[in-house]
Each structure stands twice: as structure tokens, then as C-alpha cells.
Scaffold this motif. Structure first.
Motif: not given
Length: 789
Positions: A119-131, A142-146
Motif C-alpha cells: 500500500q505504501t508503494i501504491r500511494a507513491s505511484r498516484q494515479g496509476r490504473p489498478r491492473t 515492494t520487494l526492493r523497498m523492503e
């Protein structure tokens, strides 16, 4: 059949591909992860939010205030969103598999497997389609962020960028918006509500879906109780808490300070020394006073409150408070505390203290208050009257312009200019000679910031009880608990400019300033606060000042129009002073300044003149004055004369055998003419005996009070464009003397007290001659100028 071994080229291709994938994986995560603009926020010294400004993208997105997530919110969030947060590597494959089976079985999406990291990654990529492809990209990121960030850092990033309904982003903004306090002060019910809200932020609405939101919050509280995170009492109290009602507006108590600090490159978290309680009271009081001033055509005001002991700013109102639903007043965006405005009379206490410090004046020393011209510059008192001679402390308390100008002439413009710079005044951009004597009457410009600082430094010095000027007296205030965020940082330890004794004497003179009508009877009430204060009004009624001090606080007020428009109502005493007194009424009351113990010396002074006593003074008083050498001569106004045995006639040795010595108080004739407050039997010089030949000294000749020598005078013109005469004045030491007036050798007439003569003549140079009955005469040259009709 033997399978051929791959060639080395294939291995090279695979190796390069893997290397490229590894490099892509390493570099795929943006740095920083979030590039969204933040809302500047300003806090009081105890962590209360005083003001906030919406971010550039029209979102209320507060920056991270602390490095830790509040315990209650953290527990509630992990229980609701991701209880395996600390055990998975960013993607919870167990939960992902379970969700896929549930969704396939139900033939629709009934369960998700997004972790807090995802969810943190999703918040950083604002406006991206949910595909599905976007989901795959999110999992890789997410794996890279961890691998780059710790779990605590990821949790903080989520809390700071989660959506909480409307344009509210982040835990900090949501906590202040919905509950009016910081996240660390949230209850279990409030923490649980904010934990579930990002899951569906549109649910927090005043009229719809509130029951669903309440059920969702209570289910989370029940889980916390079952898991042992809260006990039964906490659970019961939390369930009983209602949902918040109307979202709270963010406070706007220090908008101009926020803008000033943020404009300097500091922030977006601005921690100040402001006291939230005092700041709010000042805002309310100033808003009420601003409404009254607005009816008089006065649009702007500014207020600053300083705690003298620390030189810390406790309230900062840069301009007229904004009224909800009201249009912005003209110039309301200008921070008038930092603006340079004409000082009026507000610098007079600094001159008085400087002369006390130098031993060039004492509180009761008489200073001249008569019409005077300094190289063509003719200052006038505000009330257009003159007192002849007045004690220095009274001249300060009554803010008399003529005595102040004379004192500055005696002290020296260059010296005073340097003294103001020593006190921390940086707004004198021209040379001292460019200001001249007008410097003491508003010829220069100052800011409320620096002028209030000078008063606060003096008040701080007045609370010290040791001799000398040693010690730390910062010439500027502190606006931040540490120097990193202060608007004006201290630069070392500077000595006090004025000693405790001089500061105390100056404060003593300023406590005698007459208060406005609403405060006229303040001394009759035991609850009234003793305040040392001073006002100032600039030429043209463009700036009104009032600065007051007690041992604990200094309050500075400026009132006027930001665009410089003058109004008759812009007067220090009637416009700025009422605001200052109302602000003081909101502050804790305290005793007045105690008299310093050290730093005094005792001398004998003449009680009438205030000068050191001379042998001719009939009596003297012992008084305490600042220690150090005095630059004052013995009393110049008392001298011995001789009278006859009756004491009614003045005589000398050639006309009388009886010579009785008598001490008399003789002011210069021009001062004696106006000197009403000291007129009594002891100050009247006996007339010469008719049988005695009167001396012909300058003191026996007539004195022309107006015009001044070599004066250039415009002839007055009435509304019908008719030339009117000028009124000339003269005086004589003998009250009953007749004076004979001549203009350019032509006789005009004679006068008895009061000696005034109407004079009308053509433009050009003229000679005025005034003669008394004994033939003593005074010549005065002047020039008449005629204004174009």
C-alpha cells in the motif's frame, strides 16, 4: 540422444540479462520514494498546532513531525491491515495464495492481499490504473523497498501518505483535522478509527455510511481486546466514544509568521517559542479591535508579545487576523512586524536613557520647552503649547517634541545614531546627518520587531540588581527552541547597553504616561497592572505605535494602513494603546520592577531645577542618581540679588545703603514666558527700586519669542485667498513693562503683557525691533514668503 551443451555465447547472454535485471531491480525504486509537496506547519513551544498552509497540490499533507509512530495507532493499524507485517518480506505470499483461492471460489474479488508495504508503494505511484500488470510492478517495487528501508521507516512512510478522506493525507493532518490534537494524544477509539479509515476514506461523512464506519471501528476494537492489546475497561470506554462530528478547521493563529519563516527556506516543520494560549488570546483580542478600527478606515494592525527573561516571542500577530467568511483587507498578506515604518516618538525613551547613562541629564533636570528653530527646522509639541521648562522625565512621559529635539541636539545625532545601532536597530539605511534632529520625531524608520526588542532588552536589564552592564542581552528575539529554526538567531553574548539603574529610571518615567480614557482610572483598582509604556504617531498619521513593558512581558503594537494611507484616527494613544492594554489584560499579572540595590550614588540637587545644587540654591534635596561622573553644571537658574529691607525692591550698592541678599530663580526670558507650573512667590524677581538705575544686561532686554532669528515665514492665507497677518510674540522679565514695536523703522504700536503684535508686510527680508521703557531693545531679522494663490 545427446543434448548439445549451450555455447558460451548463451551463457554470456544469460549472464548479461541477469545482470541487467539485477541492476534494474536495484535502480527501480525512486529515491526519494515520495516527491509530493508538503504543507508547512507551525507549532507552539508545547507542540500545539498554531497554523498550517495547504500544499501546492491543494492537499493537506503534513510532514512527519516525529520519527516514531504513536503506539496506539501502530497497534491498531497492524491488527487491521497487516498483522504479519514484521514477518513477511513486503509481499505476503501466504495471504496472496489464500486470497486467490477465495476470489476464484466466489468468482469475484472478495479478499485482497495487499500488505502495508504494498500500500505504501501504491500511494507513491498516484494515479496509476489498478491492473494486473500494475500489481506486478508494485510487488517488485515492494520487494526492493523492503531491502532499502527498515520496517519502521516503511510504517512511517505509510502513515504519512495514507488517504484519510477528501484532501486530507497522512496521519498528522488527519489527527488535527478530525480530533484537534497530535497523533500521540489519540485515544484507542480515535486510533482505531484512523486505522480503518484509509481502507475506505469516503466512509467518513456526516450524513452517510456512518453506521458502517462505526461497526468497522468497533470490530477492530474487539479484535484488540481479544488479542490482549487492551483490557475490558479500555474496550468498553473506547466503544462508547462517538465518531467525530464536523471536521475541525485547522487553526490560523500565526499565518504571517509561518509565511515569513517558510520564505527563508526553513521548514516545512516550524517549531517556535510561541505560547499557544497567549497567541490565541492575542488573535481574538486583535480581531475584535480590528473591527473597531475598520469602521474608522484603519485596516491593519500587528502585535508581538515577548517574555523578557528569555527574550522568547510568546505571541506573533503579523497583521489583522482573518475573519471567517470575510474578504481579505488591503495589505493583509504583509507581515507588518517586520515592515519598516516611520517611528514617530517611540524612540524617545532610548534618548532619555542614553543621556542618563552619560550623566548628561537627571530625571528632574529642567529642559527647555519653547518655540525654537534649528537651522530652519522648527519642531512643535503635539498639543501646540509650550511649558517654558519641564523636568526631563515629565517631558518623556508627556512625549514633548521640543524638549526631545533639544536633548538630541545636546547629546548629538551621531552619538544617538550609534546608540540605536548598539541596541539592535538595523533599519537606519542613511547616514546620521541625513536624519538630523528629526530622527527623534519619526524621521527614521523602524520595525515593530526591533523596536519591541529594544524595549524588552531595557525591561530585562531593569530586573537585574547588580552594578554595571555585563551580562547577556540579545538584541533580537528567539522564535525557535533551537537556533536552526529561529527567524532571528542570536549571535553571541552582547553586553547590556543600559545599566539596571538607568533602565529602572526610564521604566519609572514611562509608568507615568497618561493612559487612554478607558484606562484613565486604572490606579483606583487594585487589580490594575502597572505598565511602563510609550506611544508614537508618525507625521501624516500613517503609523501608530504603542510599546509597554512589565518585568515579565513586553507588548508591541503597530496600527495603520499597510499601503501608507494616513487617517486622523491613526494616533498612538487612541488607536494602538487600547490594543496593547487589552493584550496585557490577557497576560499573567506581576509586580512592577523592584528598585536595583547597587549602582547608585547620592548627590544634592536643587528641587526646582533638578540640577546639582549650587551655593545660590536656597535649599537642596538628597537624591539617588546613577553612579558615575555627572556632566551637569551646578544649578544655572538660581543666583543671588540684593533687595532693600522690605524685600519688595531690587537695589544695588550705589542706590541703597541696605543690601539684603536673596536667592531667586531666574529662567531665561523665553522660558519664563511659558513657565506656568513654577510661577509662585519664590520665583518672581522683585522689580528695581525707582531710585536705582537698572542694569542693561541681555537679561533685562525684551525677548522676541516669535519669529526666530533669520526665520523664513509663509504669510497665512484664508479660504477667500486673502492674506492674513502673522502673530508675533515677545516677553520681558518685568511683567508690567510696556514694549514698543517697529518694523523696518516704522512704528507698529505698543503692548502690555501678553505681548503679541499682528504683522502684515510684503514678501522679502524685514527687520523687527522691540524696545522697552528703559530703551533696551532687541533686533530680529526674518523673511516673509508668499505662497502662490
Amino acid at each position: 540422444m545427446r543434448i548439445p551443451r549451450p555455447s558460451k555465447k548463451v551463457y554470456w547472454v544469460l549472464g548479461i540479462a541477469l545482470l541487467l535485471l539485477l541492476i534494474s531491480f536495484i535502480l527501480c525504486l525512486p529515491d526519494p520514494l515520495f516527491r509530493t509537496p508538503l504543507s508547512p506547519v507551525l507549532f507552539s513551544r508545547d507542540g500545539n498546532l498554531l497554523d498550517a498552509k495547504i500544499a501546492r497540490d491543494a492537499q493537506w499533507r503534513f510532514p512527519a513531525i516525529t520519527d516514531t509512530i504513536p503506539f496506539r495507532y501502530k497497534v491498531a493499524l497492524l491488527a487491521f491491515e497487516d498483522h504479519r507485517f514484521y514477518s513477511h518480506g513486503g509481499v505476503d505470499f501466504r495471504a496472496l495464495g489464500r486470497a486467490m483461492l477465495q476470489n476464484l471460489k466466489a468468482t469475484k474479488i472478495v479478499s485482497g492481499a495487499s500488505t502495508l508495504s504494498m500500500q505504501t508503494i501504491r500511494a507513491s505511484r498516484q494515479g496509476r490504473p489498478r491492473t494486473f500488470s500494475e500489481k506486478g510492478i508494485e510487488m517488485v517495487l515492494t520487494l526492493r523497498m523492503e531491502l532499502r528501508y527498515s520496517k519502521s521507516e516503511i510504517l512511517r512512510m505509510y502513515a504519512n501518505h495514507a488517504p484519510f478522506g477528501g484532501n486530507i493525507v497522512g496521519l498528522e493532518a488527519a489527527s488535527w483535522r478530525y480530533f484537534g490534537r497530535s497523533p500521540g494524544q489519540l485515544s484507542w477509539a480515535e486510533a482505531a478509527l484512523l486505522a480503518v479509515l484509509p481502507n475506505n476514506p469516503a466512509m467518513l461523512h456526516l450524513k452517510r455510511k456512518r453506521n458502517l464506519l462505526l461497526e468497522k471501528r468497533n470490530r477492530l476494537l474487539h479484535r484488540l481486546w481479544v488479542e490482549g492489546q487492551i483490557d475490558s475497561t479500555q474496550y468498553g470506554l473506547a466503544r462508547a466514544e462517538p465518531l467525530p462530528g464536523t471536521p475541525l478547521p485547522y487553526p490560523h493563529h500565526a499565518a504571517h509568521l509561518l509565511n515569513s519563516l517558510f520564505a527563508t527556506g526553513r521548514g516545512p516543520v516550524l517549531r517556535t517559542t510561541l505560547d499557544a494560549n497567549i497567541q490565541e488570546k492575542v488573535t481574538i483580542v486583535s480581531g475584535e479591535e480590528a473591527k473597531i478600527l475598520k469602521l474608522q478606515g484603519v485596516a491593519n494592525l500587528a502585535v508581538i508579545v515577548v517574555e523578557n527573561s528569555t527574550m522568547a516571542v510568546r505571541a506573533y500577530l503579523g497583521n489583522t487576523p482573518e475573519a471567517n467568511g470575510q474578504a481579505q483587507v488591503q495589505g493583509s498578506f504583509v507581515d507588518l512586524i517586520r515592515s519598516e515604518r516611520s517611528t514617530g516618538s517611540i524612540l524617545k525613551p532610548m534618548l532619555y536613557a542614553s543621556m542618563l547613562q552619560a550623566g548628561e541629564v537627571l530625571p528632574n533636570t529642567l529642559v527647555a520647552d519653547v518655540p525654537v528653530s534649528f537651522g530652519g527646522y522648527m519642531p512643535q509639541n503635539y498639543d501646540r503649547s509650550y511649558r517654558g521648562a519641564v523636568a526631563a522625565k515629565i517631558a518623556l512621559a508627556q512625549s514633548l517634541n521640543v524638549p526631545a529635539t533639544g536633548m538630541l541636539r545636546d547629546y548629538g545625532v551621531d552619538r544617538f545614531y550609534g546608540q540605536l545601532q548598539n541596541l539592535g536597530m538595523t533599519t537606519l539605511h542613511r547616514k546620521a546627518e541625513d536624519y538630523g534632529l528629526s530622527l527623534i520625531l519619526g524621521g527614521g524608520e523602524g520595525s515593530l520587531w526591533e523596536i519591541s526588542s529594544m524595549y524588552a532588552s531595557m525591561a530585562r536589564a531593569a530586573t537585574r540588581y547588580t552594578q554595571g552592564n555585563s551580562g547577556c542581552a540579545s538584541p533580537l528575539f528567539v522564535l525557535s527552541p533551537d537556533s536552526a529554526g529561529s527567524l532571528a538567531e542570536r549571535t553571541g553574548c552582547k553586553p547590556y547597553v543600559f545599566s539596571p539603574v538607568v533602565s529602572w529610571l526610564t521604566m519609572s518615567a514611562l509608568r507615568e504616561v497618561n493612559r487612554p480614557e478607558a484606562q484613565a482610572y486604572w490606579s483606583n483598582f487594585s487589580s490594575s497592572q502597572v505598565i511602563s509604556w510609550k506611544t508614537g504617531t508618525s507625521f501624516g498619521h500613517r503609523d501608530a505605535w504603542a510599546v509597554g513593558a512589565t518585568p515579565q512581558y513586553t507588548v508591541g503594537v503597530w496600527v495603520g494602513n499597510a499601503d501608507g494611507e494616513g487617517r486622523p484616527e491613526i494616533i498612538g494613544r487612541s488607536a494602538a494603546a487600547p490594543v496593547m492594554f487589552r493584550v496585557f489584560a490577557q497576560l499573567p499579572q506581576q509586580h512592577w520592577f523592584y528598585k536595583p540595590i547597587l549602582g547608585w550614588q547620592q548627590i544634592q540637587i536643587c528641587p526646582i531645577s533638578g540640577f546639582p545644587a549650587s551655593p545660590d540654591c536656597p535649599k537642596s534635596d538628597s537624591v539617588d542618581v546613577p553612579a558615575g561622573p555627572l556632566q551637569l553644571e551646578p544649578c544655572p537658574f538660581h543666583r543671588k540679588i540684593f533687595t532693600d529691607a522690605t524685600g519688595k525692591w531690587r537695589v544695588h550698592a550705589t542706590c541703597s545703603k541696605t543690601l539684603v541678599p536673596k536667592s531667586v530663580f531666574l529662567l531665561p526670558s523665553d522660558q519664563q514666558f511659558y513657565f506656568h507650573s513654577f510661577i509662585n512667590d519664590a520665583t518672581v524677581t522683585p522689580p528695581w527700586h525707582p531710585t536705582c538705575a537698572m542694569g542693561t544686561s541681555d537679561q533685562d532686554a525684551p525677548l522676541v519669542v516669535y519669529p526666530a532669528a533669520n526665520a523664513q515665514i509663509y504669510l497665512p492665507i484664508d479660504l477667500d485667498s486673502k492674506q492674513n497677518p502673522c502673530i508675533f510674540q515677545a516677553t520681558h522679565r518685568r511683567d508690567q513693562e510696556e514694549l514698543f514695536w517697529h518694523l523696518d523703522g516704522k512704528y507698529l504700536g505698543k503692548t502690555t503683557k501678553p505681548h503679541t503684535m499682528k504683522v502684515l508686510a510684503d514678501s522679502g527680508a524685514h527687520r523687527l525691533t522691540v524696545v522697552d521703557e528703559e530703551g533696551n531693545q532687541t533686533l530680529r531679522k526674518f523673511v516673509f514668503l508668499r505662497k502662490a494663490l
